[in-house]
Design a protein around this motif. Structure first.
Motif, PDB file in Angstrom:
ATOM      1  N   CYS A  91       1.112  -1.682  -0.269  1.00 25.00           N
ATOM      2  CA  CYS A  91      -0.024  -0.496   0.212  1.00 25.00           C
ATOM      3  C   CYS A  91       1.055   1.272  -0.026  1.00 25.00           C
ATOM      4  O   CYS A  91       2.001   0.923   1.055  1.00 25.00           O
ATOM      5  CB  CYS A  91      -1.247  -0.098   1.066  1.00 25.00           C
ATOM      6  SG  CYS A  91      -2.222   1.412   1.334  1.00 25.00           S
TER       7      CYS A  91
ATOM      8  N   ASN B  44      -0.761   4.277   0.297  1.00 25.69           N
ATOM      9  CA  ASN B  44      -1.113   5.689   1.100  1.00 25.69           C
ATOM     10  C   ASN B  44      -0.779   6.238   1.948  1.00 25.69           C
ATOM     11  O   ASN B  44      -1.013   7.291   2.892  1.00 25.69           O
ATOM     12  CB  ASN B  44      -2.677   4.911   1.318  1.00 25.69           C
ATOM     13  CG  ASN B  44      -3.438   4.560  -0.263  1.00 25.69           C
ATOM     14  OD1 ASN B  44      -3.763   5.494  -0.993  1.00 25.69           O
ATOM     15  ND2 ASN B  44      -4.352   4.186  -0.583  1.00 25.69           N
ATOM     16  N   PHE B  45      -0.418   5.376   3.119  1.00 28.40           N
ATOM     17  CA  PHE B  45       0.443   5.513   4.268  1.00 28.40           C
ATOM     18  C   PHE B  45      -0.877   6.855   5.449  1.00 28.40           C
ATOM     19  O   PHE B  45      -0.366   8.199   5.678  1.00 28.40           O
ATOM     20  CB  PHE B  45       1.897   7.203   3.859  1.00 28.40           C
ATOM     21  CG  PHE B  45       2.880   5.933   4.033  1.00 28.40           C
ATOM     22  CD1 PHE B  45       3.335   5.102   5.084  1.00 28.40           C
ATOM     23  CD2 PHE B  45       3.341   5.702   2.621  1.00 28.40           C
ATOM     24  CE1 PHE B  45       4.543   4.997   4.857  1.00 28.40           C
ATOM     25  CE2 PHE B  45       4.613   5.016   2.619  1.00 28.40           C
ATOM     26  CZ  PHE B  45       5.355   4.531   3.355  1.00 28.40           C
ATOM     27  N   CYS B  46      -2.259   5.819   5.445  1.00 26.32           N
ATOM     28  CA  CYS B  46      -3.256   6.636   6.339  1.00 26.32           C
ATOM     29  C   CYS B  46      -3.014   7.241   7.737  1.00 26.32           C
ATOM     30  O   CYS B  46      -1.525   6.110   7.909  1.00 26.32           O
ATOM     31  CB  CYS B  46      -4.423   5.921   6.391  1.00 26.32           C
ATOM     32  SG  CYS B  46      -4.796   5.557   4.911  1.00 26.32           S
TER      33      CYS B  46
ATOM     34  N   TYR C 123      -2.747   6.428  10.680  1.00 29.34           N
ATOM     35  CA  TYR C 123      -3.543   5.709  11.842  1.00 29.34           C
ATOM     36  C   TYR C 123      -2.746   4.044  11.868  1.00 29.34           C
ATOM     37  O   TYR C 123      -2.757   3.059  12.298  1.00 29.34           O
ATOM     38  CB  TYR C 123      -4.401   5.986  12.042  1.00 29.34           C
ATOM     39  CG  TYR C 123      -5.128   4.413  11.057  1.00 29.34           C
ATOM     40  CD1 TYR C 123      -5.628   3.941  10.187  1.00 29.34           C
ATOM     41  CD2 TYR C 123      -5.864   6.439  10.383  1.00 29.34           C
ATOM     42  CE1 TYR C 123      -6.424   3.644   9.438  1.00 29.34           C
ATOM     43  CE2 TYR C 123      -6.489   5.866   9.642  1.00 29.34           C
ATOM     44  CZ  TYR C 123      -7.507   4.228   8.777  1.00 29.34           C
ATOM     45  OH  TYR C 123      -7.698   3.971   7.401  1.00 29.34           O
ATOM     46  N   CYS C 124      -1.972   4.055  10.184  1.00 30.29           N
ATOM     47  CA  CYS C 124      -2.036   2.192   9.986  1.00 30.29           C
ATOM     48  C   CYS C 124      -0.854   1.929   9.203  1.00 30.29           C
ATOM     49  O   CYS C 124       0.291   2.989   9.040  1.00 30.29           O
ATOM     50  CB  CYS C 124      -2.868   2.118   8.469  1.00 30.29           C
ATOM     51  SG  CYS C 124      -2.940   0.512   8.122  1.00 30.29           S
TER      52      CYS C 124
ATOM     53  N   VAL D 259       0.450  -0.595   8.029  1.00 34.37           N
ATOM     54  CA  VAL D 259       0.435  -1.530   6.894  1.00 34.37           C
ATOM     55  C   VAL D 259       1.159  -1.198   5.708  1.00 34.37           C
ATOM     56  O   VAL D 259       2.622  -2.132   5.422  1.00 34.37           O
ATOM     57  CB  VAL D 259      -0.916  -1.889   5.638  1.00 34.37           C
ATOM     58  CG1 VAL D 259      -1.169  -2.205   4.301  1.00 34.37           C
ATOM     59  CG2 VAL D 259      -1.684  -2.799   7.171  1.00 34.37           C
ATOM     60  N   PRO D 260       1.489   0.295   5.664  1.00 35.98           N
ATOM     61  CA  PRO D 260       2.390   0.450   4.239  1.00 35.98           C
ATOM     62  C   PRO D 260       3.856   0.308   4.930  1.00 35.98           C
ATOM     63  O   PRO D 260       4.706   0.171   3.993  1.00 35.98           O
ATOM     64  CB  PRO D 260       2.525   1.697   3.925  1.00 35.98           C
ATOM     65  CG  PRO D 260       1.142   2.202   4.782  1.00 35.98           C
ATOM     66  CD  PRO D 260       0.570   1.320   5.675  1.00 35.98           C
TER      67      PRO D 260
ATOM     68  N   GLN E 132      -4.649  -4.768  -0.499  1.00 36.84           N
ATOM     69  CA  GLN E 132      -4.486  -3.389   0.208  1.00 36.84           C
ATOM     70  C   GLN E 132      -5.977  -1.946  -0.199  1.00 36.84           C
ATOM     71  O   GLN E 132      -6.825  -2.129   0.047  1.00 36.84           O
ATOM     72  CB  GLN E 132      -3.518  -2.946   1.100  1.00 36.84           C
ATOM     73  CG  GLN E 132      -2.501  -3.839   1.158  1.00 36.84           C
ATOM     74  CD  GLN E 132      -3.373  -4.882   2.846  1.00 36.84           C
ATOM     75  OE1 GLN E 132      -3.878  -3.754   3.399  1.00 36.84           O
ATOM     76  NE2 GLN E 132      -2.465  -6.033   2.705  1.00 36.84           N
TER      77      GLN E 132
ATOM     78  N   HIS F  41     -10.167   1.864  -1.927  1.00 37.19           N
ATOM     79  CA  HIS F  41     -10.440   2.988  -1.268  1.00 37.19           C
ATOM     80  C   HIS F  41     -10.294   3.891  -1.796  1.00 37.19           C
ATOM     81  O   HIS F  41     -10.156   4.450  -3.152  1.00 37.19           O
ATOM     82  CB  HIS F  41      -8.509   3.722  -1.168  1.00 37.19           C
ATOM     83  CG  HIS F  41      -7.945   4.293  -0.557  1.00 37.19           C
ATOM     84  ND1 HIS F  41      -8.798   5.517  -0.140  1.00 37.19           N
ATOM     85  CD2 HIS F  41      -7.017   4.608   0.250  1.00 37.19           C
ATOM     86  CE1 HIS F  41      -8.283   6.860   0.415  1.00 37.19           C
ATOM     87  NE2 HIS F  41      -7.324   5.202   1.262  1.00 37.19           N
TER      88      HIS F  41
ATOM     89  N   ARG G  24      -6.656  10.709   4.729  1.00 38.97           N
ATOM     90  CA  ARG G  24      -7.419   9.847   4.004  1.00 38.97           C
ATOM     91  C   ARG G  24      -8.326  10.188   2.417  1.00 38.97           C
ATOM     92  O   ARG G  24      -7.869   9.783   0.897  1.00 38.97           O
ATOM     93  CB  ARG G  24      -8.646   9.855   4.657  1.00 38.97           C
ATOM     94  CG  ARG G  24      -8.838   8.736   5.721  1.00 38.97           C
ATOM     95  CD  ARG G  24      -7.984   6.709   5.540  1.00 38.97           C
ATOM     96  NE  ARG G  24      -9.619   6.446   4.971  1.00 38.97           N
ATOM     97  CZ  ARG G  24      -9.628   5.398   4.454  1.00 38.97           C
ATOM     98  NH1 ARG G  24      -8.058   4.302   4.104  1.00 38.97           N
ATOM     99  NH2 ARG G  24     -10.597   4.575   3.607  1.00 38.97           N
TER     100      ARG G  24
HETATM  101 FE1  SF4 Z   1      -3.355   1.720   3.418  1.00 40.78          FE
HETATM  102 FE2  SF4 Z   1      -5.870   0.516   3.862  1.00 40.78          FE
HETATM  103 FE3  SF4 Z   1      -3.859   1.017   5.416  1.00 40.78          FE
HETATM  104 FE4  SF4 Z   1      -4.505   3.131   4.502  1.00 40.78          FE
HETATM  105  S1  SF4 Z   1      -5.906   1.975   5.691  1.00 40.78           S
HETATM  106  S2  SF4 Z   1      -2.039   3.148   4.893  1.00 40.78           S
HETATM  107  S3  SF4 Z   1      -4.823   2.061   3.023  1.00 40.78           S
HETATM  108  S4  SF4 Z   1      -4.156  -0.385   3.886  1.00 40.78           S
END
Ligand code: SF4
Ligand code: 5AD
Length: 474
Positions: free
Chosen positions: A193, A195-197, A199-200, A202-203, A237, A274, A313
């Motif tokens: 991913c 996007n680097f939201c 809070y997240c 995942v990236p 993702q 997204h 977002r």
């Molecule tokens: Fe990526 Fe989804 Fe996490 Fe946002 S919430 S950083 S879109 S995986």
């Protein structure tokens, strides 16, 4: 042409095949000595992407001569595929690994592997190295294809094989897969991913976006449909980013349209989208398609524009609700589901009220709701936090509001006949059979085991908050 991503080279695949063969020799010896095949127990925490990764880990273990078991007590190899999305998931992984210590004390030959998102973080690797000395293998999400190599090394040298995360520029194809179900399948279309939201995690643990080649996906889906799979879910993702890293105009909507042309009685679903990238073109393709389910999972996260900004977002509520309205305009029967976080830093009482109002306006069929959990290394973890008391109080209010909406969404289905994919006996009530609609709604009805994996028409008699109840229509 890809810029940075590399398809796993033939040479690397051959190397891993070589390691698989050497582990196979070892398991064959164990079999010759004891008369039983060694067994692998794979435990999966977290999202559907992890489920899909675990199917590859099981597939490789199978190929290396391990039978699959669902009881850790009689396993010779335990693989814990971890999640890092919230603190609770990490605590659970560590506590489970702690429990396996007792099995290893009784049977020191047991090999314990910990992999996945949690161990793609340096501080967790250090913690496991120091405090969990009985863990033999450690590898992050980008090294899953090297599982045979790490296992072979452990067997040969008897030393721990602790591999920190590598740069995720790899798309691994042609790995053995052991699918848990014979009628529902997961197919990754892209990984990572960008996007680097705020809070997240995942990236940071799954790296940058990289798409699989379209032909690989089309072939995999076609083979699954031909071998009788009824429901296929495309995973990523952020599936709407599919193809952006490939030098082509072909996008996710094109992929969905092409897959839809595969003949058969089957459902095509995808997640996650997204909102900043969910295109009208995709919704138009869905509305015109034959196999694509009228289900859209569209995480909103918050109904407040200022919180959405702080979350990075890159859409506001107006843009979001515009997509929801367009989905309903094109597919009035669509099931729309969402993810909501409560207690994000900066969320005021008014922001939270905005989220409740947004739920009322969007009328989701179902939401996945989460209490914000600070993740080390993400920007939101550095912001001023909201008290646990306020977070849990808002969480309760969120659930109560959504429960009313879900009930209102389910009641009008009474009297309708819906196509349902049957999943067999219900886990909570053995006398009842359960299945899911194309939108993922749970349907409970009377029936027998022969229905598992089949499409049935069910006439809905009662619509409740969490499930629909009905009867099979002959
Ligand atoms: Fe990526 Fe989804 Fe996490 Fe946002 S919430 S950083 S879109 S995986
Ligand atoms: N805290 C709480 N929920 C989170 N999610 C992602 N990161 C966090 C976090 N730090 C939720 C989002 C996402 C879903 C998969 O998990 O709602 O869509």
């Amino acid at each position: 042409m890809r810029s940075e991503t590399q398809i796993l080279s033939l040479c690397e695949i051959e190397k891993q095949n070589g390691y698989m063969a050497s582990v196979r020799e070892y398991t064959d010896c164990l079999f010759a000595e004891n008369g039983i095949r060694p067994r692998v127990f794979v435990l999966t925490l977290g999202c559907q992407q992890n489920v899909s990764d675990s199917e590859k880990l099981s597939g490789m273990a199978n190929e290396m001569g391990y039978d699959i078991t669902d009881t850790p007590e009689d396993a010779h190899l335990i693989v814990v595929n971890t999640c890092a999305i919230r603190e609770h998931a990490e605590k659970r992984a560590l506590s489970l690994v702690g429990q396996y210590k007792h099995i290893k004390q009784k049977r020191p030959e047991l090999i314990i592997a910990v992999c996945g998102c949690m161990v793609a973080q340096e501080h967790r690797v250090e913690q496991i190295k120091k405090s969990y000395p009985y863990v033999d293998l450690l590898f992050g999400t980008s090294s899953i294809h090297r599982f045979p190599e790490f296992l072979a090394s452990k067997i040969k040298t008897k030393k721990r094989a602790l591999h920190f995360h590598e740069p995720e520029r790899v798309v691994a194809e042609d790995m053995p897969v052991h699918r848990d179900s014979s009628y529902r399948a997961w197919v990754s279309v892209m990984y990572g991913c960008n996007n680097f939201c705020s809070y997240c995690i995942v990236p940071y643990v799954r790296g940058r976006e990289r798409s699989r080649e379209k032909q690989q996906i089309v072939n995999e889906v076609r083979e699954l449909v031909e071998s009788g799979y009824k429901s296929i879910t495309l995973l990523g993702q952020n599936v709407n980013s599919y193809g952006k890293d490939l030098d082509t105009e072909y996008d996710f909507a094109d992929l969905v349209q092409e897959l839809d042309s595969i003949e058969g009685d089957w459902w095509l679903d995808f997640m996650t989208s997204h909102p900043k990238d969910a295109s009208r073109k995709l919704i138009d393709v869905m509305a015109a398609a034959k196999h694509v389910t009228h289900h859209f999972h569209l995480p909103m996260q918050s109904g407040s524009d200022s919180v959405l900004r702080a979350m990075n977002r890159r859409y506001d509520f107006e843009k979001y609700i515009g997509i929801v309205d367009y989905i309903r305009e094109k597919m009035p029967d669509a099931t729309i589901t969402s993810d909501i976080i409560v207690g994000f830093p900066t969320e005021s009482e008014q922001d939270f009220e905005d989220t409740l109002n947004a739920l009322r306006r969007a009328r989701f069929d179902m939401i996945f709701s989460f209490i914000y959990s600070p993740r080390k290394g993400t920007p939101a973890a550095e912001m001023e936090q909201i008290s646990d008391k306020i977070k849990s109080e808002r969480f309760e209010r969120l659930l109560a509001t959504q429960n009313e909406i879900s009930l209102c969404q389910n009641k009008p289905l009474e009297g309708k006949t819906l196509k349902v994919l049957c999943d067999g006996r219900s886990k909570t009530d053995d006398g009842v059979i359960n299945g899911r609609t194309e939108g993922g709604k749970i349907v409970l009805f009377e029936g027998d085991d022969s229905m598992t994996g089949k499409f049935l028409n069910i006439k809905i008699e009662r619509g409740e908050t969490f499930a629909l109840y009905g009867k099979v229509v002959k």
